[in-house]
Design an enzyme around this catalytic site. Sequence first.
Site, mmCIF file in Angstrom:
data_model
loop_
_atom_site.group_PDB
_atom_site.id
_atom_site.type_symbol
_atom_site.label_atom_id
_atom_site.label_comp_id
_atom_site.label_asym_id
_atom_site.label_seq_id
_atom_site.Cartn_x
_atom_site.Cartn_y
_atom_site.Cartn_z
ATOM 1 N N TYR A 26 -9.965 -4.379 11.475
ATOM 2 C CA TYR A 26 -9.526 -4.576 12.859
ATOM 3 C C TYR A 26 -10.694 -4.402 13.833
ATOM 4 O O TYR A 26 -10.564 -3.729 14.848
ATOM 5 C CB TYR A 26 -8.379 -3.592 13.203
ATOM 6 C CG TYR A 26 -7.328 -3.538 12.116
ATOM 7 C CD1 TYR A 26 -6.510 -4.640 11.867
ATOM 8 C CD2 TYR A 26 -7.176 -2.412 11.308
ATOM 9 C CE1 TYR A 26 -5.567 -4.617 10.855
ATOM 10 C CE2 TYR A 26 -6.240 -2.387 10.286
ATOM 11 C CZ TYR A 26 -5.441 -3.482 10.075
ATOM 12 O OH TYR A 26 -4.517 -3.456 9.069
ATOM 13 N N TYR A 154 5.807 -2.649 10.050
ATOM 14 C CA TYR A 154 4.497 -3.113 9.574
ATOM 15 C C TYR A 154 4.591 -3.268 8.059
ATOM 16 O O TYR A 154 5.003 -2.342 7.353
ATOM 17 C CB TYR A 154 3.377 -2.120 9.918
ATOM 18 C CG TYR A 154 2.061 -2.561 9.318
ATOM 19 C CD1 TYR A 154 1.293 -3.547 9.929
ATOM 20 C CD2 TYR A 154 1.613 -2.044 8.098
ATOM 21 C CE1 TYR A 154 0.115 -4.003 9.351
ATOM 22 C CE2 TYR A 154 0.438 -2.477 7.518
ATOM 23 C CZ TYR A 154 -0.310 -3.461 8.151
ATOM 24 O OH TYR A 154 -1.466 -3.906 7.563
ATOM 25 N N ASP A 253 10.149 -1.184 1.576
ATOM 26 C CA ASP A 253 8.694 -1.076 1.518
ATOM 27 C C ASP A 253 8.343 0.403 1.642
ATOM 28 O O ASP A 253 8.322 0.957 2.742
ATOM 29 C CB ASP A 253 8.092 -1.919 2.653
ATOM 30 C CG ASP A 253 6.577 -1.779 2.750
ATOM 31 O OD1 ASP A 253 6.000 -0.918 2.048
ATOM 32 O OD2 ASP A 253 5.969 -2.525 3.546
ATOM 33 N N LYS A 282 -0.492 2.406 -1.615
ATOM 34 C CA LYS A 282 -1.256 3.477 -0.972
ATOM 35 C C LYS A 282 -1.493 4.708 -1.869
ATOM 36 O O LYS A 282 -2.477 4.761 -2.564
ATOM 37 C CB LYS A 282 -0.596 3.858 0.356
ATOM 38 C CG LYS A 282 -0.831 2.783 1.427
ATOM 39 C CD LYS A 282 -0.695 3.319 2.838
ATOM 40 C CE LYS A 282 -1.323 2.376 3.843
ATOM 41 N NZ LYS A 282 -0.418 1.336 4.367
HETATM 42 C C1 LIG Z 1 -0.383 -0.109 4.382
HETATM 43 C C2 LIG Z 1 0.941 -0.768 4.275
HETATM 44 C C3 LIG Z 1 1.057 -2.061 3.739
HETATM 45 C C4 LIG Z 1 -0.136 -2.880 3.308
HETATM 46 O O1 LIG Z 1 -0.827 -2.303 2.238
HETATM 47 P P1 LIG Z 1 -2.357 -2.723 1.951
HETATM 48 O O2 LIG Z 1 -2.689 -2.026 0.682
HETATM 49 O O3 LIG Z 1 -3.148 -2.262 3.135
HETATM 50 O O4 LIG Z 1 -2.377 -4.210 1.832
HETATM 51 C C5 LIG Z 1 2.332 -2.607 3.648
HETATM 52 N N1 LIG Z 1 3.411 -1.910 4.043
HETATM 53 C C6 LIG Z 1 3.325 -0.669 4.553
HETATM 54 C C7 LIG Z 1 4.578 0.056 4.947
HETATM 55 C C8 LIG Z 1 2.096 -0.060 4.708
HETATM 56 O O5 LIG Z 1 2.001 1.168 5.246
#
Ligand SMILES: *Cc1c(COP(=O)(O)O)cnc(C)c1O
Length: 432
Positions: A26, A154, A253, A282
Site C-alpha cells: 500500500y 476485508y 473467512d 495468517k
Molecule cells: C489478511 C486477510 C486476507 C488476505 O490474506 P493474504 O494472506 O494477505 O492474502 C483475507 N481475509 C482476511 C479476513 C484477512 O485478514
Amino acid sequence: MTASPVAPAALESLLDLDRAHVWHPYASMTDPAPTRLVTGARGVRLTLGDGSEVVDGMSSWWAAIHGYNHPTLNAALARQADDVAHVMFGGLTHEPAIRLAQRLVELAPAGLEHVFLADSGSVSVEVALKMVLQYQRGVGHPERTRMLTVRGGYHGDTFGCMGVCDPVGGMHSMFADLLPRQVFAPRPPATEDGVAAWAAAFEEVAAEHAHELAGIVVEPLLQGAGGMYVYPAACLTVMREVADRHGLVLVLDEIATGFGRTGTFFAAEAAGVVPDVLCVGKALTGGYLTLAAVLCTPRIAAGLSHSESGVLMHGPTYMGNPLACAVALASLDLLATGAWREQVARVNAGLEAGLAPLRHLPGVVDVRTLGAVGVVQLDHPVDVGKATEAALGHGVWLRPFRDLIYTMPPYVTSDEDVASICTAIEAAAVVA
Ligand SMILES: *Cc1c(COP(=O)(O)O)cnc(C)c1O
C-alpha cells in the site's frame, strides 16, 4: 545471540536502495514512506538496524502468534528442509500436507472434511468463491453468481477478493466498476441491542436478491482490515439461518480470527455456527511462511463435482508447500497444549486495563477489545508517521491505518510488554 547494529553508512545505503527499488504494501514508489530495517527477531521483539529492540504489537500482520525464532518452529522447518523443501502437488503428495489436512479437519467445526491448501489468504478466498460458484453450477443453479456480504469487510487484495471488500470505505473503492457486482448488506451492529434490526435488514437484502445469490462470505465476529469492527456472535446465527433459507453457501473467512485470536479456537465457535466453507491463513504457520487453507463439507465437494469441469479448477505452483505445512503442523502442536487460551485471556485483560482509560482522551471516539485484539478509534485519520514515531519512542512497533491505532500482539506477550503496548498506543493517539 542478538543482531549487532548495522553501521550507520551501511544502514543508510540499504534504506536508499529500499526507497529506490522496493515496493512496500500500500505504498508509493515516487514518494515512499519511511521504512525501518529489521535485522533480527526473537520472542516478541524485533531488532532494528540501529540495534534497538521493539515489542511487535502487530505480530507481523497478526501471524506470529508464538513469537519469533521459536525453537519448535525452527526445528520443524530445518527438519523438513532436509527431507523435501518443495515438490509439485499435481499427482504427488507428501506427509506434511496429509497430516496438516487431517489436523485442520480435526480442529475445524464438525463437517468440514476436505482441505484445499492455498498459498495466501487472498488466494484461499478466491478458491472459496470459485467453490461456491462451481457448487451452484453443479446443483443446477448457474444463474446464482453473486455473493452476499456485509459492509466494512476485508477479504484480500486480488480481484475476486476486492469485490467482497467494503465497496465505499474500503481500500479498493476505485476499482468498483471493474469488480464483480456483489450484494452488500449493512455492517453488523457493535452490540446485542442492534442485532434484531440488523437481522431484519440482512434478511431483506438476501430475500430481494435470493434468485441470483450463490453464497454469503463474511469475517466472523471481527471485521479486520476493513475497520476492526467487533460484532455479536448472534449475527452469525442469523447468517447461517439466512443461508439455509435461501440455498446459499456460507463462507466464513477466519484468516484473521482463526487459531485463538478472538478467544475461541475459531471465532465461529462463539456462535456454534458451522460454515459450509472455511478459510484460514495468517497465523496458520505461526508467522513463518505464507500458507492458507480452504475447508469445505462433503455436500459442497459433491455439488461442485457435478459442475461442467467436474473438478475444482485451481492449482497454485507452490500448493501445499512442504516447508509451510511442516511449520504449520508445529504451530498447531504448540496450540494443542491449550496454553493459548490462558494467554489470550491474559492479553485481553491487559489490553482492557491499559486501553480503557484512553476513552477519555480528546479525539478518541471508541476503545474496543476482543481476545488478543485492542483497538483505539480516533475521530480523524491517523498521521501514521507521527504515530509510528511515538510508539517506537516507547519501544513498540505499531502500524495504524485509517482512524485506527490497534494491536494484535503475539499470544506470548508478557503483562509488562502488553502494558508497554498500551502506553505506546496512548502516545500514538496523543500525537496522531
Ligand atoms: C489478511 C486477510 C486476507 C488476505 O490474506 P493474504 O494472506 O494477505 O492474502 C483475507 N481475509 C482476511 C479476513 C484477512 O485478514
